[in-house]
Write a protein that holds these residues in place. Structure first.
Motif, PDB file in Angstrom:
ATOM      1  N   VAL A 197       0.843  -1.200   0.000  1.00 13.10           N
ATOM      2  CA  VAL A 197       0.000   0.000   0.000  1.00 13.10           C
ATOM      3  C   VAL A 197       0.874   1.244   0.000  1.00 13.10           C
ATOM      4  CG1 VAL A 197      -1.754   1.294   1.281  1.00 13.10           C
ATOM      5  CG2 VAL A 197      -1.868  -1.206   1.185  1.00 13.10           C
ATOM      6  N   ALA A 198       1.914   1.245   0.822  1.00 10.50           N
ATOM      7  CA  ALA A 198       2.828   2.384   0.869  1.00 10.50           C
ATOM      8  C   ALA A 198       3.455   2.628  -0.497  1.00 10.50           C
ATOM      9  CB  ALA A 198       3.911   2.138   1.915  1.00 10.50           C
ATOM     10  N   ALA A 199       3.904   1.550  -1.147  1.00  8.73           N
ATOM     11  CA  ALA A 199       4.544   1.693  -2.457  1.00  8.73           C
ATOM     12  C   ALA A 199       3.568   2.241  -3.488  1.00  8.73           C
ATOM     13  CB  ALA A 199       5.106   0.347  -2.900  1.00  8.73           C
ATOM     14  N   ARG A 200       2.355   1.733  -3.459  1.00  9.53           N
ATOM     15  CA  ARG A 200       1.354   2.198  -4.430  1.00  9.53           C
ATOM     16  C   ARG A 200       1.030   3.673  -4.225  1.00  9.53           C
ATOM     17  NH1 ARG A 200      -2.298  -1.536  -3.613  1.00  9.53           N
ATOM     18  NH2 ARG A 200      -3.637  -0.391  -2.169  1.00  9.53           N
ATOM     19  N   LEU A 201       0.844   4.078  -2.948  1.00 11.54           N
ATOM     20  CA  LEU A 201       0.506   5.472  -2.664  1.00 11.54           C
ATOM     21  C   LEU A 201       1.640   6.416  -3.039  1.00 11.54           C
ATOM     22  CD1 LEU A 201      -1.329   5.354   0.800  1.00 11.54           C
ATOM     23  CD2 LEU A 201      -2.318   5.571  -1.466  1.00 11.54           C
ATOM     24  N   CYS A 202       2.856   6.066  -2.641  1.00 11.32           N
ATOM     25  CA  CYS A 202       3.978   6.978  -2.888  1.00 11.32           C
ATOM     26  C   CYS A 202       4.304   7.066  -4.370  1.00 11.32           C
ATOM     27  CB  CYS A 202       5.202   6.528  -2.089  1.00 11.32           C
ATOM     28  SG  CYS A 202       5.042   6.873  -0.312  1.00 11.32           S
ATOM     29  N   GLN A 203       4.146   5.973  -5.080  1.00 11.97           N
ATOM     30  CA  GLN A 203       4.362   6.038  -6.522  1.00 11.97           C
ATOM     31  C   GLN A 203       3.317   6.943  -7.170  1.00 11.97           C
ATOM     32  OE1 GLN A 203       4.023   2.534  -9.446  1.00 11.97           O
ATOM     33  NE2 GLN A 203       6.189   2.578  -8.904  1.00 11.97           N
ATOM     34  N   LYS A 204       2.081   6.831  -6.723  1.00 15.16           N
ATOM     35  CA  LYS A 204       1.008   7.678  -7.265  1.00 15.16           C
ATOM     36  C   LYS A 204       1.238   9.148  -6.945  1.00 15.16           C
ATOM     37  CE  LYS A 204      -4.020   8.294  -7.013  1.00 15.16           C
ATOM     38  NZ  LYS A 204      -5.290   7.775  -6.395  1.00 15.16           N
ATOM     39  N   LEU A 205       1.747   9.438  -5.723  1.00 14.32           N
ATOM     40  CA  LEU A 205       1.950  10.815  -5.286  1.00 14.32           C
ATOM     41  C   LEU A 205       3.295  11.384  -5.733  1.00 14.32           C
ATOM     42  CD1 LEU A 205       0.593  10.462  -1.629  1.00 14.32           C
ATOM     43  CD2 LEU A 205      -0.578  11.536  -3.571  1.00 14.32           C
ATOM     44  N   GLY A 206       4.171  10.532  -6.244  1.00 18.81           N
ATOM     45  CA  GLY A 206       5.493  10.998  -6.635  1.00 18.81           C
ATOM     46  C   GLY A 206       6.404  11.274  -5.468  1.00 18.81           C
ATOM     47  N   LEU A 207       6.182  10.600  -4.336  1.00 15.26           N
ATOM     48  CA  LEU A 207       7.014  10.794  -3.147  1.00 15.26           C
ATOM     49  C   LEU A 207       8.035   9.676  -3.037  1.00 15.26           C
ATOM     50  CD1 LEU A 207       4.284  11.714  -0.482  1.00 15.26           C
ATOM     51  CD2 LEU A 207       5.850  13.273  -1.657  1.00 15.26           C
ATOM     52  N   PRO A 208       9.307   9.997  -2.820  1.00 10.97           N
ATOM     53  CA  PRO A 208      10.304   8.931  -2.647  1.00 10.97           C
ATOM     54  C   PRO A 208      10.025   8.127  -1.387  1.00 10.97           C
ATOM     55  CG  PRO A 208      11.263  11.086  -2.220  1.00 10.97           C
ATOM     56  CD  PRO A 208       9.889  11.333  -2.772  1.00 10.97           C
ATOM     57  N   LEU A 209      10.063   6.808  -1.516  1.00 12.58           N
ATOM     58  CA  LEU A 209       9.748   5.901  -0.415  1.00 12.58           C
ATOM     59  C   LEU A 209      10.905   4.951  -0.185  1.00 12.58           C
ATOM     60  CD1 LEU A 209       7.736   4.492   1.588  1.00 12.58           C
ATOM     61  CD2 LEU A 209       7.014   3.083  -0.360  1.00 12.58           C
ATOM     62  N   VAL A 210      11.285   4.792   1.087  1.00 15.30           N
ATOM     63  CA  VAL A 210      12.292   3.813   1.479  1.00 15.30           C
ATOM     64  C   VAL A 210      11.626   2.795   2.396  1.00 15.30           C
ATOM     65  CG1 VAL A 210      14.520   3.402   2.580  1.00 15.30           C
ATOM     66  CG2 VAL A 210      14.126   5.525   1.307  1.00 15.30           C
ATOM     67  N   LEU A 211      11.662   1.532   1.985  1.00 14.73           N
ATOM     68  CA  LEU A 211      11.175   0.430   2.804  1.00 14.73           C
ATOM     69  C   LEU A 211      12.375  -0.184   3.517  1.00 14.73           C
ATOM     70  CD1 LEU A 211       8.889  -1.261   0.122  1.00 14.73           C
ATOM     71  CD2 LEU A 211       8.190   0.386   1.870  1.00 14.73           C
ATOM     72  N   ALA A 212      12.327  -0.260   4.839  1.00 20.14           N
ATOM     73  CA  ALA A 212      13.449  -0.787   5.613  1.00 20.14           C
ATOM     74  C   ALA A 212      12.936  -1.860   6.559  1.00 20.14           C
ATOM     75  CB  ALA A 212      14.139   0.327   6.405  1.00 20.14           C
ATOM     76  N   GLY A 213      13.541  -3.042   6.476  1.00 22.56           N
ATOM     77  CA  GLY A 213      13.156  -4.138   7.342  1.00 22.56           C
ATOM     78  C   GLY A 213      13.412  -5.464   6.647  1.00 22.56           C
ATOM     79  N   PRO A 214      13.528  -6.538   7.409  1.00 20.81           N
ATOM     80  CA  PRO A 214      13.835  -7.848   6.829  1.00 20.81           C
ATOM     81  C   PRO A 214      12.622  -8.494   6.185  1.00 20.81           C
ATOM     82  CG  PRO A 214      13.523  -8.060   9.180  1.00 20.81           C
ATOM     83  CD  PRO A 214      13.398  -6.591   8.878  1.00 20.81           C
ATOM     84  N   VAL A 215      12.897  -9.436   5.291  1.00 17.73           N
ATOM     85  CA  VAL A 215      11.868 -10.274   4.700  1.00 17.73           C
ATOM     86  C   VAL A 215      12.117 -11.693   5.190  1.00 17.73           C
ATOM     87  CG1 VAL A 215      10.831 -11.161   2.584  1.00 17.73           C
ATOM     88  CG2 VAL A 215      11.705  -8.819   2.649  1.00 17.73           C
ATOM     89  N   SER A 216      11.300 -12.163   6.109  1.00 23.23           N
ATOM     90  CA  SER A 216      11.479 -13.501   6.680  1.00 23.23           C
ATOM     91  C   SER A 216      12.910 -13.708   7.182  1.00 23.23           C
ATOM     92  CB  SER A 216      11.117 -14.572   5.644  1.00 23.23           C
ATOM     93  OG  SER A 216      11.115 -15.848   6.227  1.00 23.23           O
ATOM     94  N   GLY A 217      13.435 -12.702   7.868  1.00 26.63           N
ATOM     95  CA  GLY A 217      14.781 -12.791   8.423  1.00 26.63           C
ATOM     96  C   GLY A 217      15.887 -12.472   7.446  1.00 26.63           C
ATOM     97  N   LEU A 218      15.580 -12.267   6.176  1.00 29.42           N
ATOM     98  CA  LEU A 218      16.581 -11.932   5.163  1.00 29.42           C
ATOM     99  C   LEU A 218      16.799 -10.427   5.173  1.00 29.42           C
ATOM    100  CD1 LEU A 218      15.065 -14.241   2.409  1.00 29.42           C
ATOM    101  CD2 LEU A 218      17.085 -14.723   3.808  1.00 29.42           C
ATOM    102  N   GLY A 219      18.028 -10.017   5.469  1.00 29.88           N
ATOM    103  CA  GLY A 219      18.272  -8.615   5.751  1.00 29.88           C
ATOM    104  C   GLY A 219      18.856  -7.794   4.629  1.00 29.88           C
ATOM    105  N   THR A 220      19.207  -8.417   3.504  1.00 29.50           N
ATOM    106  CA  THR A 220      19.795  -7.674   2.393  1.00 29.50           C
ATOM    107  C   THR A 220      19.158  -8.104   1.080  1.00 29.50           C
ATOM    108  OG1 THR A 220      21.565  -9.257   1.902  1.00 29.50           O
ATOM    109  CG2 THR A 220      22.012  -7.614   3.618  1.00 29.50           C
ATOM    110  N   PRO A 221      19.171  -7.227   0.071  1.00 28.91           N
ATOM    111  CA  PRO A 221      18.669  -7.628  -1.244  1.00 28.91           C
ATOM    112  C   PRO A 221      19.403  -8.833  -1.810  1.00 28.91           C
ATOM    113  CG  PRO A 221      18.796  -5.238  -1.115  1.00 28.91           C
ATOM    114  CD  PRO A 221      19.446  -5.769   0.142  1.00 28.91           C
ATOM    115  N   ALA A 222      20.714  -8.951  -1.537  1.00 33.40           N
ATOM    116  CA  ALA A 222      21.477 -10.089  -2.053  1.00 33.40           C
ATOM    117  C   ALA A 222      20.995 -11.393  -1.429  1.00 33.40           C
ATOM    118  CB  ALA A 222      22.966  -9.888  -1.789  1.00 33.40           C
TER     119      ALA A 222
END
Length: 379
Positions: A197-222
């Motif tokens: 929801v955050a990504a959809r709203l910020c993309q629509k509004l043109g606001l830069p968005l940073v998502l910070a936090g792990p995905v199932s304990g995975l802490g980096t994009p790599a």
């Protein structure tokens, strides 16, 4: 007062990165000790918070094993709790046990007898209906918000001695950072937090968005990329991994919308503290809201859906904005600059410091001890 504070076996105290319960414990322990409370901390060997005594089973946190099938990991929490039980059997100087270990903690402690127990509820109380519906009444509980306890089964509410809102050391330090243009969503990436929801709203509004936090304990994009590229990896089909892949990644463009993984320490504070707003598009009734009080302490107005604990933590129109719909949320996000960061910091200093939380827990400890006399433990 001597207490045994049971943090559980999952992460170090404080955790090296993301870790909600362990951060709460790391915030509480020094504030209690500053008030003359002697703390015996049941944790893992990697913990670095100063305590009067530390008891452990595992040298490192066992969180990574939580993703394995239950029949492979069910002994972890029980091994830790058996060590806690052995400690309580051998000594009589513990005045109270403050437990933070979900289900296993109160179940074992209720059977053990011994000193009074206060169990802090950090999670959604709609789960574990069989256990919560027949809660052992000799175990007192506290919530981390009034909204959380209001959703609890009747047996759990009957054992409640009150609520203690979460706190952050940032509320005492109140660090300041140059204000940026970005919006931040801080927290574990999962459907309940609403990063899509955050990504959809910020993309629509043109606001830069940073998502910070792990995905199932995975802490980096790599790390996440390796899991996504390996269908045989145990986490490949994890619900949070699927959510990130299917509902969040389509919005990630590396420019307007970014996911930076799990960050902590000074880097986390700077990213958060320089944001124009902290966004909370919650898809559930958030019980505690650590990220909300951290945002306030950093002078960043929370903007979120009016769910769970948010109305208890945020004063609408003064320290943040609360919305009923996504359309209202978008409008509120554009108004974040109207709010005074000093009002946010002042609210955090008044309500969400470690000192405030420790004083509240001393009241809850007294209520727990008054609720029943200690029973003798097993011979």
């Amino acid at each position: 007062m001597n207490i045994l504070l049971n943090a559980g076996p999952w992460l170090a105290v404080p955790p090296p990165g993301y870790g909600g319960i362990e951060n709460v414990v790391a915030t509480l322990v020094p504030a209690l000790r500053a008030r003359g409370v002697r703390v015996v901390l049941a944790t893992v060997g990697a913990s670095t918070v100063a305590a009067d005594e530390v008891i452990t089973v595992f040298p490192e946190g066992q969180f990574a094993d939580l993703q394995k099938p239950y029949n492979q990991v069910m002994g972890l929490a029980h091994a830790h709790q058996a060590r806690v039980a052995a400690e309580l059997r051998r000594r009589r100087d513990i005045d109270l046990v403050h437990d933070h270990l979900e289900v296993v903690g109160p179940a074992v402690l209720a059977a053990l007898g011994g000193p009074p127990v206060l169990h802090t509820l950090h999670w959604d109380l709609c789960k574990h209906p069989a256990f919560y519906g027949s809660w052992p009444q000799e175990i007192a509980v506290n919530g981390v918000s009034h909204a959380q306890l209001a959703r609890a089964p009747a047996a759990l509410r009957a054992a409640a001695v009150g609520v203690a809102h979460l706190a952050t050391p940032l509320a005492e330090r109140c660090p300041r950072f140059p204000l940026g243009e970005h919006v931040v969503v801080m927290g574990r990436v999962c459907p309940l937090k609403g990063q899509h929801v955050a990504a959809r709203l910020c993309q629509k509004l043109g606001l830069p968005l940073v998502l910070a936090g792990p995905v199932s304990g995975l802490g980096t994009p790599a790390e996440l990329a390796r899991v996504l590229d390996d269908p045989a990896h145990p986490l490949h089909g994890h619900p949070d991994v699927r959510y990130h892949r299917d509902q969040v990644m389509p919005y990630l463009d590396g420019d307007l919308v970014r996911w930076v993984g799990a960050i902590g320490g000074a880097a986390r504070d700077e990213l958060y503290g320089s944001a124009r707003a902290a966004l909370f598009p919650l898809q559930w009734a958030e019980p505690g809201g650590t990220a909300v009080v951290e945002a306030l302490a950093l002078g960043v107005p929370p903007v979120g859906l009016r769910r769970g604990c948010l109305p208890e933590l945020v004063e609408h129109g003064r320290t943040g904005f609360l919305a009923a719909t996504e359309e209202e949320l978008a409008a509120c996000l554009l108004r974040a600059g109207e709010l005074d960061p000093e009002d946010c910091r002042a609210a955090a200093r008044a309500r969400f410091t470690p000192s405030v939380m420790a004083e509240r827990y001393l009241e809850l400890y007294a209520a727990t001890r008054a609720r029943r006399s200690p029973r003798p433990g097993p011979p």
